[in-house]
Write an enzyme that holds these catalytic residues in place. Structure first.
Site, PDB file in Angstrom:
ATOM      1  N   HIS A  84       0.848  -1.194   0.000  1.00 28.92           N
ATOM      2  CA  HIS A  84       0.000   0.000   0.000  1.00 28.92           C
ATOM      3  C   HIS A  84       0.886   1.247   0.000  1.00 28.92           C
ATOM      4  O   HIS A  84       1.862   1.320   0.756  1.00 28.92           O
ATOM      5  CB  HIS A  84      -0.904   0.019   1.238  1.00 28.92           C
ATOM      6  N   SER A 142      -9.437  -3.978  -9.030  1.00 25.90           N
ATOM      7  CA  SER A 142      -8.692  -3.872  -7.775  1.00 25.90           C
ATOM      8  C   SER A 142      -8.194  -5.202  -7.239  1.00 25.90           C
ATOM      9  O   SER A 142      -7.356  -5.231  -6.338  1.00 25.90           O
ATOM     10  CB  SER A 142      -9.562  -3.204  -6.717  1.00 25.90           C
ATOM     11  N   ASP A 158      39.854  -4.938  -4.458  1.00 25.00           N
ATOM     12  CA  ASP A 158      38.700  -4.601  -5.289  1.00 25.00           C
ATOM     13  C   ASP A 158      39.184  -4.061  -6.632  1.00 25.00           C
ATOM     14  O   ASP A 158      39.830  -3.006  -6.683  1.00 25.00           O
ATOM     15  CB  ASP A 158      37.823  -3.552  -4.601  1.00 25.00           C
ATOM     16  N   LYS A 183      60.433  21.769 -16.990  1.00 22.83           N
ATOM     17  CA  LYS A 183      59.242  21.728 -17.848  1.00 22.83           C
ATOM     18  C   LYS A 183      59.492  22.717 -18.967  1.00 22.83           C
ATOM     19  O   LYS A 183      59.570  23.927 -18.740  1.00 22.83           O
ATOM     20  CB  LYS A 183      57.977  22.086 -17.072  1.00 22.83           C
TER      21      LYS A 183
END
Length: 762
Positions: free
Chosen positions: A116, A171, A338, A484
């Protein structure tokens, strides 16, 4: 019938008990059959209960025994169930929210035959507005199904006059239910008022057959048109829910043609399942705006963002490049690893108890788990005790991968499924090789190290990229420090006198660097692939980006090599940087190949050195790192003296004064998830020659539509000529403002070696 996204959820965490218990004695229907029904119907049922508090009516001993309603979720309920709380006068009640197939399986396991729900959903944890109206046509004594259907058609006609659609259900008990979706949600009170007026209007029009009054003594021979279930405090049997009657009937959606059939009757659960292939979900438009389940629905249901440091994004995942992986060392109840592979916006995840095999001689178990969000690529931390996966988690390795095969069955944990197969080549710092994951049965897979295919061809090598960061804490014992260089990144393939030069994006640029022809002769005894920078030097011998942009024949342009990827048939990608550096220096010894010296000292000393030399910055490289083609790695860290940013040109503004006939400023953007984000204008740093060249290049790119994802601020939009966002440039700037603009930008030049989709915030 197309499957609804809800049907993709897994349910391995719900274990069916007492499967042979008979719940419907009249038909012999068992708990296992009820369980299977709810799993089968979930794909169409869940959208109509999603986001709503669920009240369960339970028959643990079958419909021949007493039932009871259950609202409060027991403390023993699984933590992965989504919850919502409602405060009543008597206290606060916590309800389950069933958004997944797995949640519906839990309902069935409890012998909650009836589900419900109210006509509203939770919004941000609070009661939201009504999204639909329901009418319960309850027949009084002596009322026939034909009379019920007559009233249903009258309600439909009234709703049609209001431009509202109506959907009928038998119903499963005595009457009919009619649902009306609301295009614009309204308060539950407003929904009740509207439903009551409709009921009263029909009562006045058909007083002998309809009543809108709840008094049971007035219902004999009439249909009670129950409007009260739209009250926020009331619930209605959910569409597709079983009923606790003698027979296993269902609140079943019907067509309006069926509602006109004098033979209309209630349907059993097996009949409803049979209809799915023919009709699909007859109520699909009723809850078209339901919160759609996505690949992270299961993940979210298992975690409380307020209790775990793990990322718990609310957004529906968006597909990325499908090329990143991470392996996390997880100190949970038992240590395991994992493995997570980026796929279609999520990380397809496996728990590997003993980590991936190191040789082709062994296989290891890999247990498929729920998909994780992309943000988990960078996650490390401590998951609190009592939470799912509690324990410390660290990143053991990460990197990129290439796919040969990626087949993961839709029903990942179907115990009978054994058709899944993944074959990928991982490029990490610790793991570098070809692996297969093969589904053996259900969620159990097998991890296998495969023989590597032939070495990648030199022409396929892409440059490894550095990650932005600070080198201040890095020590020379673990890190090498290089300058760099302010030029263009190139890959040089010198094969026994033949020279090929490719840009960072793989574009053939050999003809743009005639100065490098001498390298072919210097390296004629070898086949070698070198990574380095094409630099233009100023009068003091320092690389100058401006000189590179506007180089003439007299400009001194050199190739400065800083890595070697291939030598005489042997790939050096897996060799340590320290070994590659020795080979590179030996190759350059006594020849014309330029290999700039490394910088002295630790990180701070290296930065001070480049400041004095006026270099662009420092690149720190781990001595033991491998070369990871095409991947931006944390094994290389770049730390720049100046703030620079690559940008995409989205428009230009007319100049003033001496520039009145040409470009006064460029309008800049950076691509993002929502499109091209405006980051400001740049009007300094140009030479007149550059401005003239830019105007010629931008003229054919003119467009009447703005390429930006939002309207420009008025002060910036004035007099703008928009262009297609195809050209990339670079600017120097002082800082980035809180609203994402570059402060005091100065133009450095175009970046023909870059494409717009490569531009990101640095």
């Amino acid at each position: 019938m197309a499957r609804h996204p809800w049907g993709m959820e897994r349910y391995e965490r719900v274990r069916l008990t007492n499967p042979d218990k008979v719940l419907y004695p009249a038909t012999g229907t068992t708990k296992a059959e009820v369980f299977d029904y709810y799993l089968s119907i979930a794909q169409v049922m869940v959208p109509h209960i999603a986001g709503r508090p669920v009240t369960r009516k339970r028959w643990p001993n079958g419909v021949a025994e007493e039932a009871f309603f259950e609202k409060q979720l027991a403390s023993s309920a699984p933590s992965w169930l989504e919850r919502g709380s409602i405060t009543h006068k008597s206290g606060t009640t916590t309800y389950p929210i069933i958004n997944t197939r797995e949640g519906l399986a839990w309902v069935a396991q409890q012998a909650s035959l009836e589900v419900h729900v109210p006509q509203w959903r939770f919004e941000d944890g609070d009661q939201g507005p009504a999204t639909r109206i329901v009418f319960d046509l309850d027949p009084g004594e002596g009322v026939t199904m034909t009379q019920l259907c007559e009233i249903a058609h009258e309600v439909r006609a009234l709703m049609t006059d209001l431009d509202l659609e109506t959907y009928p259900l038998t119903s499963g008990s005595k009457g009919l239910h009619l649902y009306v979706p609301l295009a614009e949600p309204i308060s539950s009170r407003g929904a009740s008022v509207l439903a009551r007026r409709v009921a009263q209007q029909l009562e006045q029009a058909m007083p002998k057959l309809v009543t809108a009054t709840m008094t049971k003594s007035l219902r004999a021979g009439k249909v009670f048109l129950d409007w009260s279930q739209n009250n926020a405090a009331k619930t209605t049997i959910a569409p597709y829910s079983l009923r606790g009657r003698d027979h296993p009937t269902v609140a079943a959606p019907r067509t309006w043609d069926e509602i006109a059939d004098p033979e209309l009757r209630h349907l059993r659960f097996d009949e409803v399942l049979d209809r799915l292939d023919e009709y699909g979900d007859l109520l699909a438009p009723l809850d078209a705006d339901a919160p759609i389940a996505d690949k992270l629905t299961t993940y979210r249901s298992m975690r409380d963002a307020s209790k775990t440091p793990e990322p718990v994004p609310k957004e529906i995942p968006k597909t990325g490049n499908n090329d990143k992986f991470v392996i996390q060392e997880h100190h949970a109840r038992r240590l395991h690893y994992d493995l997570r592979l980026e796929r279609d916006g999520v990380l397809v995840s496996f728990a590997v108890p003993k980590n991936l095999p190191e040789t082709t001689a062994e296989n290891r178990l890999a247990v498929h788990t729920e998909d994780h969000p992309i943000e988990y690529l960078a996650f490390h931390g401590s998951i609190p005790k009592g939470e799912y996966g509690a324990g410390d988690m660290v990143i053991w390795d990460s990197g990129s991968y290439e796919t040969e095969k990626f087949r993961v069955p839709e029903e990942l944990d179907n115990p009978d499924d054994s058709h899944g197969e993944i074959i990928v080549t991982l490029h990490g710092e610790k793991v570098d090789g070809r692996y297969a994951l093969i589904q053996t049965k259900g969620k159990n897979w097998l991890a296998h190290r495969m023989k590597d295919q032939k070495n990648a061809r030199p022409e396929d090598f892409a440059p490894m990229l550095a990650t932005e960061g600070s080198v201040a804490k890095y020590k020379a014992k673990q890190w090498a420090f290089e300058g760099k260089w302010d030029g263009y990144r190139v890959i040089i393939d010198a094969d026994h006198g033949q020279l090929q030069i490719r840009s960072r994006t793989g574009r053939e640029v050999t003809g743009e660097y005639p100065q490098f022809k001498a390298l072919a002769a210097d390296l004629a005894e070898h086949h070698v692939v070198l990574d380095g920078e094409a630099v233009a030097l100023d009068e003091s011998g320092v690389p100058s980006f401006g000189q590179m942009q506007n180089r003439a024949r007299s400009t001194r342009v050199e190739f400065w090599a800083f890595d070697i990827l291939w030598l005489d048939g042997r790939s050096l990608l897996r060799a340590k940087y320290s070994d590659r550096r020795k080979i590179l220096e030996a190759l350059a010894d006594g020849g014309g190949l330029i290999v700039p010296d490394q910088l002295p000292g630790d990180g701070p000393e290296a930065m001070e050195h480049v400041r004095k030399k006026r270099f662009e910055g420092v690149v720190a490289k781990k001595w033991d790192s491998t070369y990871q083609p095409g991947r931006r790695s944390s094994s290389w860290i770049k730390d720049k003296i100046w703030n620079t940013q690559e940008v995409v040109i989205g428009g230009w503004r007319q100049g003033e004064g001496g520039r009145s006939s040409g470009i006064g400023a460029l309008v800049l953007g950076i691509p993002g998830p929502e499109g091209l984000q405006f980051v400001g204008r740049v009007g300094t740093g140009f030479t007149e020659k550059e401005l003239s060249k830019l105007k010629d290049m931008l003229k054919p790119l003119h467009t009447d539509e703005s390429p930006f994802n939002a309207p420009l601020p008025k002060v910036d939009a004035r007099g703008v000529t928009f262009v297609r966002p195809e050209l990339v440039g670079e600017v120097r700037y002082s800082e980035r403002t809180s609203d994402g603009r570059l402060r005091q930008p100065s133009w450095r030049g175009l970046r023909p070696d870059k494409t717009p989709d490569e531009v990101v915030w640095e």
